[in-house]
Design an enzyme around this catalytic site. Structure first.
Site, short mmCIF file in Angstrom:
data_model
loop_
_atom_site.label_atom_id
_atom_site.label_comp_id
_atom_site.label_asym_id
_atom_site.label_seq_id
_atom_site.Cartn_x
_atom_site.Cartn_y
_atom_site.Cartn_z
N LYS A 56 110.43 0.57 -17.84
CA LYS A 56 111.35 -0.58 -17.86
C LYS A 56 111.78 -0.93 -16.43
CE LYS A 56 113.14 0.31 -22.54
NZ LYS A 56 114.34 0.17 -23.43
N TYR A 61 110.22 -6.49 -29.55
CA TYR A 61 111.53 -6.10 -30.08
C TYR A 61 111.89 -6.85 -31.36
CZ TYR A 61 112.62 -3.11 -26.09
OH TYR A 61 112.63 -2.09 -25.16
N ASN A 91 117.77 1.98 -19.94
CA ASN A 91 117.36 3.33 -20.37
C ASN A 91 115.93 3.71 -19.97
OD1 ASN A 91 116.08 1.77 -22.26
ND2 ASN A 91 117.25 2.52 -24.02
N HIS A 129 110.51 2.87 -22.48
CA HIS A 129 110.30 2.65 -23.91
C HIS A 129 109.21 3.59 -24.39
CE1 HIS A 129 109.30 0.83 -27.78
NE2 HIS A 129 108.05 1.00 -27.43
N GLU A 183 102.38 -1.72 -31.52
CA GLU A 183 102.75 -2.03 -30.15
C GLU A 183 101.55 -1.98 -29.20
OE1 GLU A 183 107.35 -0.35 -30.52
OE2 GLU A 183 105.88 0.79 -29.37
P1 IDP Z 1 114.67 2.93 -28.76
O1 IDP Z 1 114.34 2.23 -27.47
O2 IDP Z 1 115.32 4.26 -28.50
O3 IDP Z 1 113.50 3.02 -29.70
P2 IDP Z 1 115.68 0.82 -30.48
O4 IDP Z 1 116.72 1.00 -31.54
O5 IDP Z 1 114.27 0.59 -30.91
O6 IDP Z 1 115.80 2.07 -29.49
O7 IDP Z 1 116.17 -0.41 -29.57
C1 IDP Z 1 115.33 -0.96 -28.60
C2 IDP Z 1 116.12 -1.19 -27.31
O8 IDP Z 1 117.20 -2.09 -27.55
C3 IDP Z 1 116.80 0.06 -26.74
O9 IDP Z 1 115.96 0.84 -25.94
C4 IDP Z 1 117.93 -0.54 -25.93
O10 IDP Z 1 117.43 -1.04 -24.69
C5 IDP Z 1 118.35 -1.71 -26.80
N1 IDP Z 1 119.43 -1.34 -27.72
C6 IDP Z 1 119.33 -0.65 -28.89
N2 IDP Z 1 120.52 -0.50 -29.49
C7 IDP Z 1 121.42 -1.12 -28.69
C8 IDP Z 1 122.84 -1.32 -28.77
O11 IDP Z 1 123.52 -0.89 -29.70
N3 IDP Z 1 123.42 -2.02 -27.73
C9 IDP Z 1 122.70 -2.50 -26.69
N4 IDP Z 1 121.37 -2.34 -26.57
C10 IDP Z 1 120.73 -1.65 -27.55
MG MG Z 2 112.49 1.62 -30.80
#
Ligand code: IDP
Ligand code: MG
Length: 148
Positions: free
Chosen positions: A9, A49, A122, A125, A136
């Site tokens: 990222k 996403y 974070n 991915h 994906e």
């Molecule tokens: P993951 O990346 O751990 O698989 P997902 O639930 O698939 O998590 O969400 C994709 C991305 O969306 C996350 O990596 C993060 O950048 C963002 N995201 C997920 N949940 C939240 C939230 O509650 N607040 C803000 N951003 C979020």
């Molecule tokens: Mg995810």
């Protein structure tokens, strides 16, 4: 054998963490089955996403992935496919929890993730399930660009 999609990222690109992230995964015995620099479009990111559609933070996530918060106006994302036994779960374990403030401190997100101006940065991915991984990989790579 299992495949998983990794995206470096914008925050991790800005911090020059790509080599470190890859070496962490290579040390698990995983091999690189695909690798490229992608100039991500908003359309590709919204497809990627799809699971966030309708959430209040999807637009922020897309903006972040477009490099808007990390000085990356060329919209670059580094995309990798990793391959090996149980690759999806092992990569996710090395990554840590989605929220970097809740991720175990020794994981990649725990070590390198942060929340800036309310936006989660974070670092990496990784696909959540083998089915998600195949969806994906098909989104980010053409068949001839990646090992089966
Ligand atoms: P993951 O990346 O751990 O698989 P997902 O639930 O698939 O998590 O969400 C994709 C991305 O969306 C996350 O990596 C993060 O950048 C963002 N995201 C997920 N949940 C939240 C939230 O509650 N607040 C803000 N951003 C979020
Ligand atoms: Mg995810």
């Amino acid at each position: 054998m299992e495949r998983t999609l990794i995206l470096i990222k914008p925050d991790a690109i800005e911090k020059r963490l790509t080599g470190l992230v890859l070496s962490r995964f290579e040390a698990l015995g995983l091999e690189i089955a695909g690798a490229k620099v992608v100039r991500a479009t908003e359309e590709l990111l919204r497809q990627h996403y799809d699971n966030l559609k309708g959430t209040p933070f999807v637009d922020e996530v897309v903006k972040f992935m477009m490099g808007d918060y990390n000085n990356l106006p060329d919209h670059r994302i580094y995309a990798f496919v990793l391959r090996g036994d149980n690759a999806v779960a092992r990569v996710r374990a090395a990554l840590g929890a989605t929220n970097p403030e809740k991720a175990d401190p020794w994981t990649l997100r725990g070590q390198f993730g942060c929340i800036k101006n309310g936006v989660m940065q974070n670092a990496v991915h990784a696909s959540g399930t083998p089915q998600e991984a195949e969806r994906e990989i098909a989104l980010w790579f053409r068949a001839e660009e990646v090992l089966p």
